[in-house]
Design a protein around this motif. Structure first.
Motif, PDB file in Angstrom:
ATOM      1  N   UNK A 150       5.931  -1.627   1.793  1.00 37.46           N
ATOM      2  CA  UNK A 150       6.497  -2.784   1.090  1.00 37.46           C
ATOM      3  C   UNK A 150       7.333  -3.643   2.031  1.00 37.46           C
ATOM      4  N   UNK A 151       8.130  -3.000   2.866  1.00 37.92           N
ATOM      5  CA  UNK A 151       8.951  -3.749   3.826  1.00 37.92           C
ATOM      6  C   UNK A 151       8.083  -4.539   4.794  1.00 37.92           C
ATOM      7  N   UNK A 152       6.961  -3.919   5.210  1.00 37.30           N
ATOM      8  CA  UNK A 152       6.040  -4.607   6.124  1.00 37.30           C
ATOM      9  C   UNK A 152       5.429  -5.836   5.452  1.00 37.30           C
ATOM     10  N   UNK A 153       5.086  -5.697   4.157  1.00 42.05           N
ATOM     11  CA  UNK A 153       4.547  -6.834   3.415  1.00 42.05           C
ATOM     12  C   UNK A 153       5.555  -7.981   3.334  1.00 42.05           C
TER      13      UNK A 153
ATOM     14  N   UNK B 269      -2.883  -9.883   5.659  1.00 43.44           N
ATOM     15  CA  UNK B 269      -3.459  -9.401   4.405  1.00 43.44           C
ATOM     16  C   UNK B 269      -2.553  -8.314   3.839  1.00 43.44           C
ATOM     17  N   UNK B 270      -2.174  -8.479   2.592  1.00 42.59           N
ATOM     18  CA  UNK B 270      -1.254  -7.547   1.952  1.00 42.59           C
ATOM     19  C   UNK B 270      -1.793  -6.113   2.018  1.00 42.59           C
ATOM     20  N   UNK B 271      -0.872  -5.170   2.246  1.00 41.36           N
ATOM     21  CA  UNK B 271      -1.231  -3.762   2.342  1.00 41.36           C
ATOM     22  C   UNK B 271      -0.762  -3.004   1.100  1.00 41.36           C
ATOM     23  N   UNK B 272      -1.547  -2.009   0.747  1.00 42.07           N
ATOM     24  CA  UNK B 272      -1.203  -1.150  -0.384  1.00 42.07           C
ATOM     25  C   UNK B 272      -1.198   0.314   0.037  1.00 42.07           C
TER      26      UNK B 272
ATOM     27  N   UNK C 159      -3.993   6.897   1.758  1.00 43.86           N
ATOM     28  CA  UNK C 159      -4.312   5.875   2.770  1.00 43.86           C
ATOM     29  C   UNK C 159      -3.404   4.666   2.617  1.00 43.86           C
ATOM     30  N   UNK C 160      -3.402   3.848   3.674  1.00 48.53           N
ATOM     31  CA  UNK C 160      -2.818   2.508   3.630  1.00 48.53           C
ATOM     32  C   UNK C 160      -3.975   1.536   3.835  1.00 48.53           C
ATOM     33  N   UNK C 161      -4.244   0.727   2.813  1.00 51.85           N
ATOM     34  CA  UNK C 161      -5.421  -0.142   2.855  1.00 51.85           C
ATOM     35  C   UNK C 161      -5.016  -1.593   2.623  1.00 51.85           C
ATOM     36  N   UNK C 162      -5.918  -2.502   3.056  1.00 53.59           N
ATOM     37  CA  UNK C 162      -5.716  -3.926   2.796  1.00 53.59           C
ATOM     38  C   UNK C 162      -6.137  -4.251   1.370  1.00 53.59           C
ATOM     39  N   UNK C 163      -5.407  -5.151   0.746  1.00 47.82           N
ATOM     40  CA  UNK C 163      -5.791  -5.625  -0.580  1.00 47.82           C
ATOM     41  C   UNK C 163      -6.547  -6.920  -0.407  1.00 47.82           C
TER      42      UNK C 163
ATOM     43  N   UNK D  96      -5.044  -1.850   9.731  1.00 49.34           N
ATOM     44  CA  UNK D  96      -4.666  -3.109   9.090  1.00 49.34           C
ATOM     45  C   UNK D  96      -4.385  -4.246  10.064  1.00 49.34           C
ATOM     46  N   UNK D  97      -3.579  -4.029  11.079  1.00 53.09           N
ATOM     47  CA  UNK D  97      -3.248  -5.110  12.006  1.00 53.09           C
ATOM     48  C   UNK D  97      -4.462  -5.623  12.739  1.00 53.09           C
TER      49      UNK D  97
END
Length: 565
Positions: free
Chosen positions: A24-27, A37-40, A64-68, A200-201
């Motif tokens: 959330x902080x990264x978003x 691109x927002x991450x979830x 996982x940490x994925x792109x939305x 993601x990056x």
């Protein structure tokens, strides 16, 4: 099941909440970062454990940490960006072209045409005035300068567009290489699909590169299970895994101008792109600017030839003592309409008027120009011989294959009349305009040096203004060569096509701007960071962390009590 297992469950919950806060902080940190691109964080229940006759949960597991994002919508946005770049490139070209034409201003070509033909009308009022004829010549020179200037400036814009096409090849290669490099990095980071999380990056960066590439050429990006994308354009693959196929630039000739063409270096086949800025630039160069140059050249040639056909059949206030044709033939023994002249003559004849200055007598001789397609069509050698047989003048074919006519003495002058063949205008004898098109049009030096030789008369030297009447009305006169239309209509037509094309292109570009903006807004709603949503998630993760910490604290107290028993 023990208190220690419960502590492990609480620990997993703390880790999940901590990772949720980090995502959330990264978003939030990248809320204004272009292309982000927002991450979830993807959470799933941990596997259950059997305890007696019960199945007990083991807490939470971070999957996982994925792109939305929406891959289909991304592809649509890229296609819309290609269409927009295509139309914008053409729109920009039309803006420049309209500025160069400057229609409805005081410096447009139609103003120059009007002023030139109006100056010929003045000759009708003062036929014996050399100064009035000089003014007509000067207006003619102004007109030819305007035509050449317009042609030159349009060619400069075309050359600039052509240079942009050449530069696009380097940009395409750079982007293709970057996509292939990112493919490798993403595959390594994601373990070829073995890792559930997105790189993601790296994916953000690749998405931006693909968007840049789609603005140049239309592409299809197909993502593989390993995480890399295969990029196609017009049926040819450009990127596959960690390799890419570079493009190269070749030079070809189009309308006697250098033109760049982008090809695949491996197969030497052209990049068949129907959209993107490259397609727009190619259309601008070949169709918009190239087409305008063609029409300007055609109009100029019609103006020159039709005007010269009349002028070459007329006489000025003074006769000619010598004349050399402007144009050379390829073969002096070939029929005149097959000899490589810019303007082709037809079957007909013309008259040569020889005047003895001492006696004032004028003899008229008809010269036949046989171009009926049967045996014995007139050649330049035969034409020179026929003129040479006229008493008082001599005619030869020069070593550079031009026709040269001279009076036999200083007392003899000559002129021409009633040319129904157009041979004099085609050869460039007794003409007003010189050159072969918009880039070379000029004024005959003979007329510039001595405006009295402006051919206004049709019945003899200084006799009348019959030719001047026809010349003055030529702009609006119906012409057989134009199918009964006239030069004014032809000019209005090709200038009007530019205006109409600019209007249509502007409307199309505006439509694509709206469409692209709508799709981009939809994609942003999916991919973009919503600060309010992230704030709610942050509170939720914070409370979960606090609750999990409270569980750990409670279990610690229970263990302490148990130990103290």
């Amino acid at each position: 099941m023990s208190l220690f297992s419960t502590i492990q469950i609480a620990k997993n919950s703390l880790v999940a909440a901590q990772m949720g806060l980090q995502v959330t902080s990264n978003n939030v940190a990248n809320a204004n970062t272009p292309g982000y691109i927002r991450q979830n964080l993807v959470l799933t229940p941990a596997p259950t454990q059997r305890y007696g006759g019960l199945l007990l949960g083991l807490g939470v597991s971070v999957q996982a940490v994925v792109q939305q994002t929406d891959r289909f919508l991304e592809e649509r946005v890229r296609n819309a960006a290609s269409d927009l770049a295509n139309s914008q490139a053409q729109e920009d070209t039309y803006v420049q072209l309209e500025s160069l034409i400057g229609e409805l201003s005081d410096t447009d070509l139609s103003t120059g045409l009007s002023e030139f033909f109006n100056s010929i009308h003045d000759i009708l009022n003062q036929p014996d005035s050399a100064s009035v004829r000089n003014l007509a010549v000067l207006q003619g020179k102004t007109l030819t300068d305007d035509i050449r200037r317009l042609d030159t400036r349009v060619r400069e814009v075309r050359d600039n567009v052509n240079d942009q096409i050449g530069a696009a090849a380097d940009e395409i290669n750079r982007l293709l290489k970057e996509v292939s490099t990112l493919n490798v990095q993403i595959s390594i980071a994601e373990g070829g699909g073995a890792v559930a999380s997105d790189a993601v990056g790296l994916r953000d960066k690749r998405s931006q590169v693909l968007t840049q590439l789609s603005s140049i050429i239309d592409i299809q990006a197909v993502e593989q299970t390993s995480g890399d994308v295969t990029v196609f354009s017009g049926g040819d693959y450009l990127v596959f895994q960690g390799t890419f196929r570079p493009v190269t630039t070749v030079t070809k000739s189009d309308r006697d101008l250098n033109s760049y063409e982008i090809r695949l270096a491996e197969t030497d086949s052209p990049i068949n792109t129907s959209s993107g800025s490259l397609a727009g630039l190619i259309s601008s160069r070949d169709n918009i600017l190239g087409g305008f140059l063609d029409q300007l050249d055609t109009f100029t040639q019609n103006l020159m030839f039709e005007f010269n056909k009349l002028h070459s059949s007329g006489q000025g206030l003074t006769g000619l003592s010598e004349a050399t044709s402007e144009f050379a033939v390829n073969n002096t023994a070939a029929a005149l309409d097959q000899a490589g002249l810019t303007f082709n003559p037809v079957n007909g004849s013309f008259e040569v008027l020889v005047r003895n200055q001492q006696t004032g007598l004028t003899t008229t001789t008809q010269v036949r120009v046989d171009l009926n397609g049967l045996d014995g069509d007139t050649t330049l050698d035969e034409l020179a011989a026929a003129i040479n047989n006229i008493d008082g003048i001599s005619a030869i074919v020069t070593p550079n294959r031009k026709l040269e006519i001279k009076g036999d003495s200083q007392l003899v002058t000559f002129s021409f009349a009633n040319d129904t063949s157009g041979a004099l205008a085609a050869l460039g004898v007794n003409t007003f305009f010189t050159g072969s098109g918009a880039s070379s049009i000029g004024i005959n030096k003979t007329v510039q040096t001595d405006p009295s030789k402006f051919a206004a008369s049709g019945g003899g030297i200084g006799e009348d203004t019959a030719i001047a009447v026809k010349l003055a009305n030529l702009l609006n006169a119906p012409l057989a060569s134009l199918g009964g239309s006239n030069l004014a209509v032809q000019y209005d037509r090709f200038v009007g096509e530019v205006t109409q094309g600019a209007s249509v292109t502007k409307s199309v570009a505006e439509g694509f701007r709206v469409f692209h903006g709508t799709l981009e807004g939809q994609l942003l709603a999916v991919q973009g960071v919503n600060i309010d949503e992230e704030a709610i998630k942050m509170i939720a993760y914070q409370r979960a962390f606090q609750a999990s910490a409270r569980v750990v604290s409670t279990i610690s107290e229970l263990l302490e009590t148990l130990v103290n028993l």
